[in-house]
Design an enzyme around this catalytic site. Structure first.
Site, PDB file in Angstrom:
ATOM      1  N   ASP A 133      21.968 -15.064  45.677  1.00 60.17           N
ATOM      2  CA  ASP A 133      23.340 -14.635  45.937  1.00 60.17           C
ATOM      3  C   ASP A 133      23.505 -13.242  45.367  1.00 60.17           C
ATOM      4  OD1 ASP A 133      24.214 -17.018  47.173  1.00 60.17           O
ATOM      5  OD2 ASP A 133      24.702 -17.937  45.247  1.00 60.17           O
ATOM      6  N   ASP A 139      26.017 -17.768  53.378  1.00 60.90           N
ATOM      7  CA  ASP A 139      27.257 -18.451  53.003  1.00 60.90           C
ATOM      8  C   ASP A 139      28.416 -17.995  53.884  1.00 60.90           C
ATOM      9  OD1 ASP A 139      25.822 -19.678  50.938  1.00 60.90           O
ATOM     10  OD2 ASP A 139      26.451 -18.182  49.457  1.00 60.90           O
TER      11      ASP A 139
END
Length: 178
Positions: free
Chosen positions: A111, A125
């Site tokens: 991330d 995401d």
């Protein structure tokens, strides 16, 4: 669509791993967006990090379910787009879980995008969330996954209503049916 999205996701993650210091926010768009590299072994918001293999297995099962549903039932371009977003995002994160350290089914998802007051996320995401929102919107406006089935159902409802009206007319005026 899904495969292209998974590739873009992996390219951006590889760039982040090669160019960003871990856990050190780098301003990108002022205070709106920071680039913060971290590794998430859990699901959303890091939940379930102690059961990464279970999370990975669930993601794979969901991908299989979405593919089966899409092949069997989806004929709408809008639903195809929505499911393509969901699949592409899911495949991008599954790739991390299967192929990134510490090993298969235990890998951490990369991330690196951080908005104020929001957990750090990635392109995959964003795609999953956008696809899910689109599915909900399509359902709310009543767009069917297969427009042909909606036409068949509408036709069946019309003929059933016509039969009901004819029966009601026979009951109200029995002398005319003789």
């Amino acid at each position: 669509m899904g495969v292209l999205l998974a590739v873009v996701d992996q390219l951006t993650k590889n760039w982040a791993v090669a160019n960003l210091p871990e856990l050190d926010p780098q301003p990108f768009l002022g205070e709106i967006l920071h680039l913060t590299l971290l590794y998430n072994s859990g699901a959303a918001w890091g939940m379930g990090s102690e059961i990464t293999p279970v999370v990975t297995g669930l993601q794979i099962a969901i991908v299989i379910g979405v593919i089966v549903f899409a092949v069997r039932s989806v004929r709408s371009l809008w639903y195809t787009l929505a499911l393509g977003l969901i699949l592409g995002g899911a495949l991008g994160n599954i790739h991390d879980r299967l192929l990134r350290p510490p090993g298969p089914f235990h890998g951490a998802v990369v991330d690196f995008l951080e908005l104020p007051h929001w957990p750090v996320f990635n392109v995959a995401d964003m795609a999953v969330v956008a696809g899910a929102i689109l599915v909900v919107l399509l359902g709310v406006i009543g767009l069917p996954a297969d427009p042909a089935e909606a036409e068949d159902t509408t036709g069946a409802d019309d003929s059933a209503r016509a039969d009901d009206v004819a029966r009601a007319d026979d009951v109200e005026h029995p002398e005319e049916t003789r």
